[in-house]
Design a protein around this motif. Structure first.
Motif: not given
Length: 185
Positions: A72-88
């Motif tokens: 993301r910091a390099l500007g590579i076009p990617m989907p946005a990270l919306l949420d993370v479920d660490r346990e699952g």
């Protein structure tokens, strides 16, 4: 899983339910699914712990999150990270609708602007000392923009660069045919 089973499958991300519509793919680190919650459609990645003979993993979820931030910091076009479920061990990201590069190659519809975009990405990444997984199923074209839909990246090694490895699968080559033959067995 939800791609072939008639039973409706629901994933949760931090307690929020997402109905599985279909499996999008399987990678070295997890399975990706198209899911919905009534408000929209998303990609859900479920980390798996299946062995991979040619790749060593540490903490897969931590690696995904670190790699996402680096790309993301390099500007590579990617989907946005919306949420993370660490346990699952689940990641929810925007769904990029469109054909994969593999689908475009097989339909003879990969355009010059797609090549320009991947070479620009590869140059940015090499300059930053990184490679991504250049396999064509990891790229989706939406509205003319080439998106890298995986978050994986690794330290740069010439043998895994786009020119040395990736582009072998971005056209009808013996390497791509061998992959297709193996996939269809």
């Amino acid at each position: 899983m939800c791609a072939t089973e008639p039973v409706e499958q629901v994933f949760t991300v931090n307690g929020r339910p997402y109905r599985c519509l279909r499996r999008l793919g399987k990678g070295k680190g997890g399975y990706s699914y198209l899911v919905e919650d009534g408000a929209g459609q998303y990609t859900l990645k479920q980390i798996h712990h299946e062995p991979c003979a040619y790749y060593q993993f540490g903490d897969k979820l931590a690696s995904e999150l670190r790699d996402y931030e680096r790309l993301r910091a390099l500007g590579i076009p990617m989907p946005a990270l919306l949420d993370v479920d660490r346990e699952g061990e689940r990641i929810l990201k925007t769904y990029i609708e469109g054909p994969t590069v593999l689908e475009l190659v097989l339909a003879d519809k990969l355009e010059p602007e797609h090549w320009q975009q991947i070479y620009k990405m590869a140059r940015i990444l090499a300059d930053a000392g990184l490679n991504i997984d250049y396999f064509p199923t990891n790229f989706v074209v939406q509205s003319g923009v080439l998106y890298y839909v995986d978050f994986e990246c690794n330290g740069y090694m010439e043998q895994w660069s786009f020119d040395a490895w990736g582009r072998r699968y971005w056209a009808r080559t013996p390497e791509l045919q061998a992959y297709l033959d193996g996939r269809n067995n």
